[in-house]
Write a protein that holds these residues in place. Structure first.
Motif, PDB file in Angstrom:
ATOM      1  N   LYS A  41       1.297  -1.881  -0.004  1.00 53.53           N
ATOM      2  CA  LYS A  41       0.115  -0.361  -0.246  1.00 53.53           C
ATOM      3  C   LYS A  41       1.175   0.955  -0.203  1.00 53.53           C
ATOM      4  N   THR A  42       1.749   1.119   0.523  1.00 52.87           N
ATOM      5  CA  THR A  42       2.809   2.546   1.101  1.00 52.87           C
ATOM      6  C   THR A  42       3.951   2.589   0.378  1.00 52.87           C
ATOM      7  N   THR A  43       4.029   1.573  -0.876  1.00 52.42           N
ATOM      8  CA  THR A  43       5.177   1.602  -1.790  1.00 52.42           C
ATOM      9  C   THR A  43       4.321   2.315  -3.339  1.00 52.42           C
TER      10      THR A  43
ATOM     11  N   PHE B  32       1.526  11.474   5.734  1.00 52.05           N
ATOM     12  CA  PHE B  32       2.941  10.518   6.054  1.00 52.05           C
ATOM     13  C   PHE B  32       2.664   9.642   7.354  1.00 52.05           C
ATOM     14  N   GLN B  33       2.136   8.381   6.544  1.00 48.14           N
ATOM     15  CA  GLN B  33       1.830   7.833   8.211  1.00 48.14           C
ATOM     16  C   GLN B  33       2.729   7.991   9.672  1.00 48.14           C
ATOM     17  N   PHE B  34       3.589   8.637   9.349  1.00 50.83           N
ATOM     18  CA  PHE B  34       4.014   9.267  10.218  1.00 50.83           C
ATOM     19  C   PHE B  34       4.273  10.315   9.950  1.00 50.83           C
TER      20      PHE B  34
ATOM     21  N   THR C 190      -3.273  10.116   1.394  1.00 51.51           N
ATOM     22  CA  THR C 190      -3.256   9.978   2.690  1.00 51.51           C
ATOM     23  C   THR C 190      -2.500   8.234   3.565  1.00 51.51           C
ATOM     24  N   ASP C 191      -1.475   8.382   3.719  1.00 50.61           N
ATOM     25  CA  ASP C 191      -1.321   6.899   4.231  1.00 50.61           C
ATOM     26  C   ASP C 191      -1.890   6.417   5.919  1.00 50.61           C
ATOM     27  N   GLU C 192      -3.480   6.008   6.131  1.00 51.82           N
ATOM     28  CA  GLU C 192      -3.529   5.846   7.337  1.00 51.82           C
ATOM     29  C   GLU C 192      -4.029   7.029   8.227  1.00 51.82           C
TER      30      GLU C 192
END
Ligand code: ADP
Ligand code: MG
Length: 248
Positions: free
Chosen positions: A70-72, A115-117, A192-194
């Protein structure tokens, strides 16, 4: 300027996309995209020959187990990472051919990334973090940036922390600042990632309502999520397994 005006503000930029994009042409188009990592254990296929079309105004959730790619996928669409093979067109622009030096400004104008973080800059205040994309792309007159950033912070209900450094904020608050920063340049696409992973349920609900409102205003939203209830709020769900799209 009210929070509502900030969203209305979105329309002129969306208009630019609509003028250049024929209704039948996808806004995001991946053709045979693969990403292969060389690891100590050998060749690892993180994305395997992915074909994907997403049209302007779609709200798409991306689901799949941890490690499914997913992130890739998000990193390739946003030009943060390069595909090993295949082609990626955003608004008919071949992103896989963009030079590294062109990418930052292209991304700043085209895709707001959460980003996720979070990846907020730790030495800048919250409001300075939100103003940064406007400065980098030289958008909005200098004297409007502060007010615009403040209105975006109000939109995600974290304006009371405007002058703090990010490390003083909770995870949920930092996530909301990252969303405000992604909206700073009024880009046609938000990825958006998570996005709600660190939010309490009330705030997550506020953010989801905001995303749905943005798509009604013509924005295109990509949202990676683990949460099936949130995924179901999107109009379309793309499921990944072992680097392949198993449902689109
Ligand atoms: P997801 O976001 O769905 O959890 P990712 O896209 O982060 O998955 O990762 C997909 C797979 O690719 C995982 O198995 C991960 O370990 C691997 N991977 C991601 N980045 C790298 C890298 N830089 N080097 C080697 N393997 C990687
Ligand atoms: Mg991930």
């Amino acid at each position: 300027m009210s929070s509502v005006d900030i969203l209305k503000h979105s329309l002129p930029h969306v208009g630019v996309v609509m003028e250049t994009t024929s209704p039948t042409k996808p806004l995001i188009h991946l053709k045979g995209v693969s990403k292969i990592y060389q690891t100590d254990a050998g060749r690892f296929v993180a994305l395997d020959n992915v074909d994907l079309q997403i049209h302007q105004g779609e709200f798409v959730s991306i689901v799949g187990k941890s490690g499914s790619g997913k992130t890739t996928l998000i990193n390739l669409i946003t030009g943060i990472d390069q595909p090993s093979s295949g082609e990626i067109y955003i608004d008919q622009k071949p992103v896989h051919l963009l030079k590294e030096s062109e990418k930052a400004v292209w991304r700043g104008l085209t895709i707001g990334v959460v980003f996720q973080f979070f990846q907020l800059l730790p030495t800048l205040t919250v409001i300075e973090n939100v103003m940064l994309p406007m400065s980098l792309c030289n958008l909005y007159p200098g004297n409007e940036r502060l007010e615009r950033a403040y209105e975006l912070l109000k939109l995600v209900q974290v304006e009371h922390q405007a002058d703090q450094l990010p490390s003083f904020l909770s995870g949920g608050e930092q996530q909301r600042v990252a969303i405000a920063r992604a909206l700073a340049n009024d880009p046609p696409i938000i990825a958006t990632d998570e996005p709600t992973g660190n939010l309490d349920s009330h705030t997550a609900e506020t953010i989801m309502a905001l995303f749905q409102d943005l798509t009604r205003r013509g924005k295109t939203l990509l949202m990676v999520t683990h949460d099936p209830d949130l995924a179901a709020r999107a109009q379309r769900t793309i499921a990944l397994a072992d680097g392949r799209i198993v449902r689109a």
